[in-house]
Design an enzyme around this catalytic site. Structure first.
Site, PDB file in Angstrom:
ATOM      1  CG  PHE A 155       2.497 -10.341   4.199  1.00  0.00           C
ATOM      2  CD1 PHE A 155       2.685 -11.617   4.484  1.00  0.00           C
ATOM      3  CD2 PHE A 155       3.140  -9.530   5.293  1.00  0.00           C
ATOM      4  CE1 PHE A 155       3.338 -12.247   5.557  1.00  0.00           C
ATOM      5  CE2 PHE A 155       3.885 -10.124   6.172  1.00  0.00           C
ATOM      6  CZ  PHE A 155       3.871 -11.442   6.422  1.00  0.00           C
TER       7      PHE A 155
ATOM      8  CG  ASP B  15       4.610  -6.234  -0.829  1.00  0.00           C
ATOM      9  OD1 ASP B  15       5.544  -6.729  -1.128  1.00  0.00           O
ATOM     10  OD2 ASP B  15       4.032  -6.530   0.165  1.00  0.00           O
TER      11      ASP B  15
ATOM     12  NE  ARG C 101       4.480 -19.512   2.355  1.00  0.00           N
ATOM     13  CZ  ARG C 101       4.976 -18.140   2.525  1.00  0.00           C
ATOM     14  NH1 ARG C 101       4.345 -17.053   1.854  1.00  0.00           N
ATOM     15  NH2 ARG C 101       5.964 -18.173   3.633  1.00  0.00           N
TER      16      ARG C 101
END
Length: 417
Positions: free
Chosen positions: A130, A202, A376
């Site tokens: 990300f 993460d 998504r």
């Protein structure tokens, strides 16, 4: 045999987690497949917010720092969250944002390596992380010696060959935000340690979605948000975990007063708390923090292994139904089929992915879009049913076969996609 609506209804009747759906205030006529971006609102969140604002703030005023336990809230929430990630009491704080927490732990990890192995000056990360993760690394490097560099890997299988004598810290996303690919937490951590590096995870797209055991994996640091699968509310504060064995080296660059060992001494010089509170910085956003508890209380009514079983069943169903109902409509699956490599969202590429998602939203099926061309669909087993997946795919089929996406209004980009 083809999957039918009746089969989905039968699965719902046998669902051991079905009652948890009642814990959420879901809008009628909406199929919410974006819990991987912003979780749904727990039913008790409004009353909790009203209590914090009207009673704790409005009546008790500043006394609530003690009376309502505001001061202890970041660590109290951390202890509530700890079982979801395989951590112990006193090992997690809920505070600030994922980006800020990542900066803190990266700086800590680099400083540890500077003391132990100063020749190591490479931070290794994923090109497909990300973006904020890479931005925070770049910002950190801007304050460091020029010898430090950021190197990127393009595929998970490249990790072992890219680890070397110069690698100081490895930063990985447990579940990829775009594709849903899931790393083997233990294997990657072991590979990093074998090469002499520390590892930072993460967890934004895995916490509350898949079982995590940071201690068993021998990870070093982890950060993650609470507003996705944990349903903490928009922009709710993030979590930060540091392995206890690093406690003697705890350090962070944002040395605010909440991280001081004795903050109310009002001392001139900073003396860090040597526990996990040392990663706190400034005064906390109490209303947002208070709402995080609403989501965590729901998780306490089940366990991650039950949630994972349902998540895999739902994502298996989503993939199978799209292939059954939408064949030949230009969709390409980018999420791994293998359970061990799949998080809890399913992504498809389509040349008109953005417009397709907007057309679905107009029908009440809320997913989201990520460049390039990726639609998504987040699958949250706490509140999604098997019939929701069936209905969502029927809407997708209609959008594609009837070319509903091919309208100017569905091509107009909003500030948030």
């Amino acid at each position: 045999m083809p999957i039918t609506l009746q089969q989905c209804q039968t699965w719902d009747q046998a669902d051991e987690l079905a009652a948890l759906r009642d814990e959420f205030d879901l809008p009628a006529g909406t199929i919410y497949l974006d819990g991987n971006s912003l979780g749904a609102m727990p039913r008790n969140a409004l009353a909790r917010a009203q209590d914090i604002i009207a009673r704790q703030w409005g009546v008790d005023l500043i006394n609530s720092w003690n009376k309502a336990g505001w001061w202890q809230l970041p660590t109290r929430l951390g202890d509530q969250l700890a079982p979801l990630v395989g951590a112990g009491a006193g090992e997690i704080v809920v505070t600030d944002t994922t980006s800020l927490n990542l900066y803190k732990v990266l700086a800590n990890a680099v400083r540890i390596q500077q003391r132990r192995q100063p020749e190591r000056k490479v931070i290794l990360a994923e090109r497909d992380a990300f973006p904020t993760d890479l931005y925070m690394v770049q910002g950190l490097l801007g304050f460091m010696d020029r010898g430090y560099t950021l190197e990127l890997i393009d595929r998970p299988e490249d990790l072992p060959s890219r680890l070397g004598e110069q690698t100081a810290v490895v930063l990985l996303s447990h579940v990829n935000y775009r594709t849903g690919y899931q790393w083997d937490l233990s294997a990657a951590s072991q590979q990093a340690h074998a090469a002499g590096a520390l590892i930072v995870w993460d967890l934004c797209h895995s916490i509350g979605a898949v079982p995590i055991d940071l201690e068993a994996a021998d990870a070093d640091f982890a950060v993650g948000c609470t507003y996705k699968y944990l349903n903490g509310g928009p922009g709710s504060p993030a979590m930060l975990w540091a392995k206890p064995r690093h406690r003697a080296d705890f350090w962070q660059p944002l040395s605010g007063w909440w991280g001081h060992a004795r903050p109310f001494d009002m001392a001139v010089d900073y003396a860090p708390d040597r526990g996990i509170r040392g990663f706190l910085c400034g005064t906390q956003p109490i209303v947002s923090l208070g709402l995080v508890a609403c989501g965590l209380e729901i998780f306490a009514k089940t366990d991650m292994h039950k949630l994972r079983r349902k998540s895999l069943a739902l994502t298996d169903l989503f993939i199978a139904l799209v292939e059954q109902e939408c064949a030949g409509q230009g969709l390409t699956l980018v999420t791994p089929r293998e359970h061990a490599q799949r998080g809890s969202h399913v992504s498809f590429r389509h040349p008109e992915g953005y417009a397709v998602v907007q057309a679905l939203i107009a029908r009440g099926v809320i997913g989201d879009y990520r460049e390039p061309e990726v639609a998504r669909f987040g699958v949250t087993p706490l509140y999604l049913r098997f019939v929701d997946i069936w209905d969502a795919v029927q809407h997708l089929k209609a959008v594609l076969t009837q070319r509903e996406w091919d309208q100017p209004r569905y091509r107009q980009r909003g500030a948030v996609t």
